[in-house]
Design a protein around this motif. Structure first.
Motif, mmCIF file in Angstrom:
data_model
loop_
_atom_site.group_PDB
_atom_site.id
_atom_site.type_symbol
_atom_site.label_atom_id
_atom_site.label_comp_id
_atom_site.label_asym_id
_atom_site.label_seq_id
_atom_site.Cartn_x
_atom_site.Cartn_y
_atom_site.Cartn_z
ATOM 1 N N GLY A 129 92.268 32.402 120.128
ATOM 2 C CA GLY A 129 93.327 31.534 119.411
ATOM 3 C C GLY A 129 94.534 31.588 119.260
ATOM 4 O O GLY A 129 94.759 32.074 120.500
ATOM 5 N N HIS A 130 95.572 30.624 118.999
ATOM 6 C CA HIS A 130 96.294 30.826 119.172
ATOM 7 C C HIS A 130 97.223 30.940 117.561
ATOM 8 O O HIS A 130 96.872 29.923 116.723
ATOM 9 C CB HIS A 130 97.278 30.038 119.651
ATOM 10 C CG HIS A 130 96.718 28.328 119.397
ATOM 11 N ND1 HIS A 130 95.638 27.516 119.305
ATOM 12 C CD2 HIS A 130 97.897 27.399 118.693
ATOM 13 C CE1 HIS A 130 95.994 26.582 118.571
ATOM 14 N NE2 HIS A 130 97.147 26.517 118.591
ATOM 15 N N ALA A 131 98.822 30.620 118.157
ATOM 16 C CA ALA A 131 99.199 30.729 116.470
ATOM 17 C C ALA A 131 101.348 30.080 116.921
ATOM 18 O O ALA A 131 101.708 30.375 118.074
ATOM 19 C CB ALA A 131 100.041 31.768 115.343
ATOM 20 N N ILE A 132 102.204 29.402 116.278
ATOM 21 C CA ILE A 132 103.121 28.703 116.782
ATOM 22 C C ILE A 132 103.739 29.087 115.795
ATOM 23 O O ILE A 132 103.723 28.737 114.377
ATOM 24 C CB ILE A 132 103.408 27.257 116.580
ATOM 25 C CG1 ILE A 132 102.041 26.824 117.281
ATOM 26 C CG2 ILE A 132 104.350 26.779 116.376
ATOM 27 C CD1 ILE A 132 102.380 24.974 117.318
ATOM 28 N N VAL A 133 105.095 30.438 115.722
ATOM 29 C CA VAL A 133 105.578 30.753 115.038
ATOM 30 C C VAL A 133 107.045 30.543 115.013
ATOM 31 O O VAL A 133 107.521 30.419 116.460
ATOM 32 C CB VAL A 133 105.295 32.038 115.340
ATOM 33 C CG1 VAL A 133 103.333 32.876 114.655
ATOM 34 C CG2 VAL A 133 105.470 32.582 116.298
ATOM 35 N N VAL A 159 107.213 23.276 122.261
ATOM 36 C CA VAL A 159 108.317 22.136 122.122
ATOM 37 C C VAL A 159 107.350 21.704 121.015
ATOM 38 O O VAL A 159 106.315 21.615 121.845
ATOM 39 C CB VAL A 159 108.664 21.421 123.745
ATOM 40 C CG1 VAL A 159 109.648 20.520 123.596
ATOM 41 C CG2 VAL A 159 109.837 22.852 124.195
ATOM 42 N N ASP A 160 108.054 20.318 120.602
ATOM 43 C CA ASP A 160 107.302 19.882 119.767
ATOM 44 C C ASP A 160 105.641 20.371 119.392
ATOM 45 O O ASP A 160 104.915 19.707 120.019
ATOM 46 C CB ASP A 160 106.837 18.479 120.887
ATOM 47 C CG ASP A 160 108.342 17.775 120.677
ATOM 48 O OD1 ASP A 160 109.330 17.977 119.529
ATOM 49 O OD2 ASP A 160 108.609 17.308 121.760
ATOM 50 N N LEU A 187 111.871 32.472 120.469
ATOM 51 C CA LEU A 187 112.726 31.944 119.644
ATOM 52 C C LEU A 187 114.054 31.608 120.143
ATOM 53 O O LEU A 187 114.953 30.220 119.899
ATOM 54 C CB LEU A 187 112.510 32.694 118.436
ATOM 55 C CG LEU A 187 111.461 33.078 117.001
ATOM 56 C CD1 LEU A 187 111.491 33.904 116.661
ATOM 57 C CD2 LEU A 187 110.769 32.406 117.257
ATOM 58 N N ALA A 188 114.919 32.358 120.502
ATOM 59 C CA ALA A 188 116.507 32.444 120.749
ATOM 60 C C ALA A 188 116.550 30.739 121.850
ATOM 61 O O ALA A 188 117.550 29.852 121.765
ATOM 62 C CB ALA A 188 116.542 33.692 121.784
ATOM 63 N N LYS A 189 115.632 30.327 123.190
ATOM 64 C CA LYS A 189 115.525 29.604 123.589
ATOM 65 C C LYS A 189 114.912 28.403 122.762
ATOM 66 O O LYS A 189 115.245 27.287 123.158
ATOM 67 C CB LYS A 189 114.566 30.282 124.802
ATOM 68 C CG LYS A 189 114.522 28.872 126.011
ATOM 69 C CD LYS A 189 114.567 29.701 127.273
ATOM 70 C CE LYS A 189 114.424 29.238 128.456
ATOM 71 N NZ LYS A 189 113.841 29.968 129.992
ATOM 72 N N CYS A 190 114.112 28.207 122.103
ATOM 73 C CA CYS A 190 112.836 27.258 121.736
ATOM 74 C C CYS A 190 113.265 26.781 120.392
ATOM 75 O O CYS A 190 113.262 26.070 119.918
ATOM 76 C CB CYS A 190 111.676 27.548 122.287
ATOM 77 S SG CYS A 190 111.804 27.772 124.082
ATOM 78 N N GLY A 191 113.345 27.954 119.603
ATOM 79 C CA GLY A 191 113.228 27.915 117.748
ATOM 80 C C GLY A 191 111.874 27.875 117.288
ATOM 81 O O GLY A 191 111.761 28.344 116.340
ATOM 82 N N ALA A 192 110.837 28.001 118.482
ATOM 83 C CA ALA A 192 109.451 28.645 117.785
ATOM 84 C C ALA A 192 108.629 29.809 119.380
ATOM 85 O O ALA A 192 109.410 28.935 119.971
ATOM 86 C CB ALA A 192 108.579 27.093 117.360
ATOM 87 N N ALA A 193 107.400 29.415 119.000
ATOM 88 C CA ALA A 193 106.976 30.694 119.791
ATOM 89 C C ALA A 193 105.627 30.368 120.226
ATOM 90 O O ALA A 193 105.549 30.173 119.055
ATOM 91 C CB ALA A 193 106.924 31.895 119.781
ATOM 92 N N PHE A 194 104.904 30.158 120.947
ATOM 93 C CA PHE A 194 103.415 29.479 120.725
ATOM 94 C C PHE A 194 102.750 30.894 121.853
ATOM 95 O O PHE A 194 102.779 31.790 122.387
ATOM 96 C CB PHE A 194 103.209 28.592 121.971
ATOM 97 C CG PHE A 194 102.019 28.063 122.081
ATOM 98 C CD1 PHE A 194 101.662 26.658 121.133
ATOM 99 C CD2 PHE A 194 100.951 28.507 122.314
ATOM 100 C CE1 PHE A 194 100.056 26.604 121.236
ATOM 101 C CE2 PHE A 194 99.683 27.810 122.533
ATOM 102 C CZ PHE A 194 99.101 26.645 121.523
ATOM 103 N N VAL A 195 101.902 31.669 120.909
ATOM 104 C CA VAL A 195 101.881 33.099 120.564
ATOM 105 C C VAL A 195 99.792 32.766 120.777
ATOM 106 O O VAL A 195 99.607 31.956 120.041
ATOM 107 C CB VAL A 195 101.743 33.685 119.610
ATOM 108 C CG1 VAL A 195 100.879 34.975 120.197
ATOM 109 C CG2 VAL A 195 103.490 33.828 118.756
ATOM 110 N N GLU A 196 99.272 33.438 121.426
ATOM 111 C CA GLU A 196 98.176 33.205 122.193
ATOM 112 C C GLU A 196 97.814 34.725 122.296
ATOM 113 O O GLU A 196 97.877 35.352 122.953
ATOM 114 C CB GLU A 196 97.069 32.329 123.075
ATOM 115 C CG GLU A 196 97.911 32.413 124.298
ATOM 116 C CD GLU A 196 96.839 31.432 125.308
ATOM 117 O OE1 GLU A 196 96.977 29.939 124.119
ATOM 118 O OE2 GLU A 196 97.070 30.722 125.986
ATOM 119 N N ALA A 197 95.971 34.983 122.279
ATOM 120 C CA ALA A 197 95.072 36.040 122.372
ATOM 121 C C ALA A 197 95.163 35.724 124.100
ATOM 122 O O ALA A 197 94.791 34.514 124.415
ATOM 123 C CB ALA A 197 93.860 35.769 121.979
#
Ligand SMILES: [Zn+2]
Ligand SMILES: [Zn+2]
Length: 289
Positions: A129-133, A159-160, A187-197
């Motif tokens: 699974g994954h989450a955008i945080v 991104v997007d 977060l500092a670089k992209c504003g969001a992070a894509f985290v996955e197992a």
């Protein structure tokens, strides 16, 4: 050698192509079940066959990927008679919404006998699974659902609402302090992070257990021999629909029989797939269109 030998490959060395410690679960199962002594093709970069974290795209089918790994193992160990590889794939469950499904293959090729056998295991028990945080709290909540830190995480740029591994790709996130630090950086670089197992076997104990089950399935298949020629791997290759409707007797889509075929001599056997002789009229195209 017949499949009924207690250990048909006693003292035969099998080369296993893995960088992710799969020998820990595959080795004991194949040694106990077949007598194979599993040796590693050390120093191989199996990531070039494709990775789960998208930095290298995987091409071809899961079975093709396993075969390619075995071929490389044989290049590395030209005198090895037997090659082994395992390959996993993860995605949405084909029938059940919001559920993931993990599929594991363990493939054995015996070059001397021209034998290829595959053990399978598929289960919704996966942490895939994954989450955008966009904040640390959401990352920690996803981490808890992913069974972190016993199971690893991969953090990527975003991104997007799509993963951007070109901007940031951090594997080996294995403790809460590292998670906090890399989430802060991304977060500092992209504003969001894509985290996955992390689905690499050595960072995913759930997956390791599934690979072990697939290896046991491989042993079971090896021991199932063709009644005509005794070739190993005599197993179900086809499920045949057409169980008659209880009400009108017309054939339904319900599986009626299973066919087993031999890889070597094409001997084929059918057996009933169920103890039921008729299908529920609710599954009948005529009674319940
Ligand atoms: Zn046969
Ligand atoms: Zn009917």
């Amino acid at each position: 050698m017949t499949p009924n030998d207690a250990r048909p490959y006693q003292n035969t060395v099998a080369v296993l192509t893995t960088m992710h410690c799969k020998e820990r679960v595959i080795g004991p199962v194949l040694e106990q079940g077949l007598g194979l002594r599993v040796a590693l093709a050390i120093g191989l970069d199996t990531d070039r066959f494709g990775t789960f974290s998208r930095d290298i795209e995987r091409t071809g089918s899961q079975l093709d990927a396993a075969r390619a790994k075995i071929a490389t193992g044989f290049e590395y160990a030209p005198y090895a008679r037997v090659g082994i590889a395992s390959e996993g794939s993860f995605g949405p469950h084909p029938y059940i919404p919001f559920l993931a499904l993990g599929r594991e293959l363990v493939v054995l090729i015996d070059r001397e006998r021209g034998l290829e056998l595959t053990g399978h295991f598929a289960s919704p028990e996966t942490n895939y699974g994954h989450a955008i945080v966009s904040d640390l709290e959401a990352a920690i909540a996803f981490a808890a659902r992913s069974k972190f830190p016993e199971h690893g995480l991969v953090v990527m740029g975003c991104v997007d609402e799509k993963p951007a591994p070109g901007l940031a790709l951090i594997k080996d996130v294995d403790d809460p302090a590292t998670l906090e630090r890399v989430i802060g950086q991304v977060l500092a670089k992209c504003g969001a992070a894509f985290v996955e197992a992390d689905m690499r076997a050595h960072r995913n104990p759930t997956r390791m257990r599934a690979i072990e089950t697939a290896a046991s399935d491989l042993v079971r298949r090896f021991r199932s021999q063709c009644p005509a020629c005794a070739h190993p791997g005599f197993d179900v290759t086809e499920r045949i629909p057409g169980l008659p409707c209880e009400c009108c007797g017309e054939p339904t889509h319900v599986i009626r029989a299973e066919a087993l075929t031999c890889q070597a001599c094409d001997y084929r056997q059918e057996r009933p797939a169920t103890s039921a002789v008729t299908a529920d009229p609710g599954r009948c195209g005529s009674c319940n269109p």
